[in-house]
Motif scaffolding. Sequence first.
Motif, PDB file in Angstrom:
ATOM      1  N   MET A 106       0.812  -1.207   0.000  1.00  0.00           N
ATOM      2  CA  MET A 106       0.000   0.000   0.000  1.00  0.00           C
ATOM      3  C   MET A 106       0.851   1.265   0.000  1.00  0.00           C
ATOM      4  SD  MET A 106      -2.651  -1.236   2.830  1.00  0.00           S
ATOM      5  CE  MET A 106      -2.311  -2.914   3.303  1.00  0.00           C
ATOM      6  N   ALA A 107       0.268   2.340  -0.536  1.00  0.00           N
ATOM      7  CA  ALA A 107       0.885   3.657  -0.515  1.00  0.00           C
ATOM      8  C   ALA A 107      -0.214   4.701  -0.596  1.00  0.00           C
ATOM      9  CB  ALA A 107       1.846   3.826  -1.696  1.00  0.00           C
TER      10      ALA A 107
ATOM     11  N   LEU B  16      -8.532  -1.793 -10.140  1.00  0.00           N
ATOM     12  CA  LEU B  16      -9.751  -2.143  -9.416  1.00  0.00           C
ATOM     13  C   LEU B  16     -10.011  -1.022  -8.411  1.00  0.00           C
ATOM     14  CD1 LEU B  16      -8.270  -5.546  -8.814  1.00  0.00           C
ATOM     15  CD2 LEU B  16     -10.595  -5.486  -9.618  1.00  0.00           C
ATOM     16  N   THR B  17     -11.266  -0.619  -8.247  1.00  0.00           N
ATOM     17  CA  THR B  17     -11.635   0.398  -7.263  1.00  0.00           C
ATOM     18  C   THR B  17     -12.835  -0.107  -6.487  1.00  0.00           C
ATOM     19  OG1 THR B  17     -10.898   2.125  -8.791  1.00  0.00           O
ATOM     20  CG2 THR B  17     -12.240   2.826  -6.922  1.00  0.00           C
TER      21      THR B  17
ATOM     22  N   GLU C  71     -11.127   3.138  -2.737  1.00  0.00           N
ATOM     23  CA  GLU C  71      -9.774   2.624  -2.597  1.00  0.00           C
ATOM     24  C   GLU C  71      -9.386   1.911  -3.884  1.00  0.00           C
ATOM     25  OE1 GLU C  71      -9.958   1.784   2.181  1.00  0.00           O
ATOM     26  OE2 GLU C  71     -10.539   0.196   0.798  1.00  0.00           O
ATOM     27  N   ARG C  72      -8.199   2.228  -4.366  1.00  0.00           N
ATOM     28  CA  ARG C  72      -7.763   1.682  -5.647  1.00  0.00           C
ATOM     29  C   ARG C  72      -6.750   0.566  -5.470  1.00  0.00           C
ATOM     30  NH1 ARG C  72      -6.041   6.150  -9.665  1.00  0.00           N
ATOM     31  NH2 ARG C  72      -4.247   6.049  -8.315  1.00  0.00           N
TER      32      ARG C  72
ATOM     33  N   GLY D  23      -4.024  11.794  -0.608  1.00  0.00           N
ATOM     34  CA  GLY D  23      -5.157  11.571   0.276  1.00  0.00           C
ATOM     35  C   GLY D  23      -5.994  10.376  -0.088  1.00  0.00           C
ATOM     36  N   ASP D  24      -5.887   9.869  -1.303  1.00  0.00           N
ATOM     37  CA  ASP D  24      -6.623   8.674  -1.691  1.00  0.00           C
ATOM     38  C   ASP D  24      -5.791   7.451  -1.327  1.00  0.00           C
ATOM     39  OD1 ASP D  24      -8.718  10.086  -2.804  1.00  0.00           O
ATOM     40  OD2 ASP D  24      -7.782  10.137  -4.797  1.00  0.00           O
ATOM     41  N   PHE D  25      -6.454   6.426  -0.857  1.00  0.00           N
ATOM     42  CA  PHE D  25      -5.775   5.180  -0.549  1.00  0.00           C
ATOM     43  C   PHE D  25      -5.535   4.432  -1.849  1.00  0.00           C
ATOM     44  CE2 PHE D  25      -6.032   0.657   0.657  1.00  0.00           C
ATOM     45  CZ  PHE D  25      -4.971   0.619   1.533  1.00  0.00           C
ATOM     46  N   THR D  26      -4.294   4.119  -2.142  1.00  0.00           N
ATOM     47  CA  THR D  26      -3.953   3.429  -3.376  1.00  0.00           C
ATOM     48  C   THR D  26      -3.159   2.178  -3.058  1.00  0.00           C
ATOM     49  OG1 THR D  26      -3.837   5.506  -4.558  1.00  0.00           O
ATOM     50  CG2 THR D  26      -2.783   3.628  -5.594  1.00  0.00           C
TER      51      THR D  26
END
Length: 157
Positions: A5-6, A135-136, A141-142, A10-13
């Motif tokens: 994860m990273a 995928l989202t 969350e991506r 501000g978006d969880f990717t």
Amino acid sequence: MSLLMACNDGDFTVERITFSGTEAYSCTRDTTTTFLYKTQGKEALILQFRAGILKNRTDSIVGNIGNGYTLLYRTFDSAPTSSYFCTSPPQTTPKVTSEIQAQGGKVIITTREIRDTIAGTVKYNHLIRIRDLLLTNADGERLVDQNFNFGTYQTTR
């Protein structure tokens, strides 16, 4: 399913997914299949495509998710078995607890002939990779993987 994860503005990717240690299966076990699946515990990946895509010959096929290919990531309340995927009508258990459909990616299927001269058999390995898989989930969350290895599916002549 293992995830690296990273954060990105501000978006969880999620930058990479790992669904390893499992093979790709079908219900027909030949080139007539219209989907392949992999399971790992309570999770499954399902790759759907049109009939006639896989052939028993050396070849390379390229297509896009959303244009003839669909990839689903499902989680269940218990581990699914082959009968979940291969019975008609479909089983009602285990129950799907979540499903994410891929929004993008380029599917690459590379088929290689494997000859066993001693046994006199010919098999075909269909290596399936997805470039730029996206995928989202419902929370935005991506899940992103630039070179996802779906796996190898083997058929015989």
